[in-house]
Design an enzyme around this catalytic site. Sequence first.
Site, mmCIF file in Angstrom:
data_model
loop_
_atom_site.group_PDB
_atom_site.id
_atom_site.type_symbol
_atom_site.label_atom_id
_atom_site.label_comp_id
_atom_site.label_asym_id
_atom_site.label_seq_id
_atom_site.Cartn_x
_atom_site.Cartn_y
_atom_site.Cartn_z
ATOM 1 N N LYS A 279 -40.628 1.536 -25.025
ATOM 2 C CA LYS A 279 -41.409 1.959 -25.219
ATOM 3 C C LYS A 279 -41.739 3.164 -24.169
ATOM 4 O O LYS A 279 -40.870 3.742 -23.441
ATOM 5 C CB LYS A 279 -42.213 1.461 -24.272
ATOM 6 C CG LYS A 279 -43.580 2.768 -23.631
ATOM 7 C CD LYS A 279 -44.812 1.326 -22.446
ATOM 8 C CE LYS A 279 -45.629 2.132 -21.976
ATOM 9 N NZ LYS A 279 -46.480 1.489 -21.140
ATOM 10 N N ASP B 77 -46.035 -4.693 -16.584
ATOM 11 C CA ASP B 77 -44.757 -3.356 -16.716
ATOM 12 C C ASP B 77 -44.144 -3.130 -15.205
ATOM 13 O O ASP B 77 -44.951 -2.848 -15.031
ATOM 14 C CB ASP B 77 -45.196 -1.898 -17.659
ATOM 15 C CG ASP B 77 -45.711 -1.914 -18.755
ATOM 16 O OD1 ASP B 77 -45.826 -2.895 -19.534
ATOM 17 O OD2 ASP B 77 -45.856 -0.541 -19.329
ATOM 18 N N LYS C 189 -38.463 0.543 -21.048
ATOM 19 C CA LYS C 189 -39.381 2.081 -21.156
ATOM 20 C C LYS C 189 -38.770 3.343 -20.010
ATOM 21 O O LYS C 189 -38.368 2.769 -19.219
ATOM 22 C CB LYS C 189 -41.012 1.318 -20.194
ATOM 23 C CG LYS C 189 -41.404 2.188 -20.042
ATOM 24 C CD LYS C 189 -42.896 1.754 -19.633
ATOM 25 C CE LYS C 189 -44.080 2.453 -18.749
ATOM 26 N NZ LYS C 189 -44.896 1.710 -18.208
#
Length: 221
Positions: A182, A91, A153
């Site tokens: 996400k 990430d 995300k």
Amino acid sequence: MEQKEILKHVDHTLLTQTATWAEIQQICDDAIAYGTASVCIPASYVKQAKAYVQDQMVVCTVIGFPNGYATTACKEFEAKDALENGADEIDMVINIGWVKDGKYDAVEKEIRTLKEVCGHRILKVIIETCLLTEAEKVKMCEVVTRGGADYIKTSTGFSAKGATFEDVALFAEHIGSGVKIKAAGGISSLEDAERFLALGADRLGTSRIIKLVRQEQTEGY
């Protein structure tokens, strides 16, 4: 939605500065026991954690975290090191200053560079929605898509605000085909988790869902 199904979408997360190995072990144990999608942990614990869980759990870590303003070369090194240590997913945090400067080509190039490092492994791109305008969020949906990332995300969970229903709905409307969503930061109830999934999120970054599930089981609900 059944709790078991919600848990399949959870990246069980511990990224606090004070995280200890004993705490990392505990979230790994919990993630395995409850069947989450992954554990998301600091890079310094990846090698230990992967040796500990082996093939029982996916290990995710964060790059350029939480501010995103490290150079691309630094992020590239971080990602390579994490993957060599056994990380299964990355990430990364974008350079938000570049977004404010309108340097979208540079942001896209950085995402593409890290995706090349990741290869077949999943790359999620954190854009920190609470710091962006609506137009910048829409533009980042385009940039993340063009950059070849697997997920967009919402948040690090370390800024002014976490995921919102509005942002996930916006992502779902503007993200390209094949890119997943996400939601992360501030997900504090099973009801909220279910709503984020219904709006289009595929992963939920949270440290609370397992605690809530355990509490409900203890109370007999």
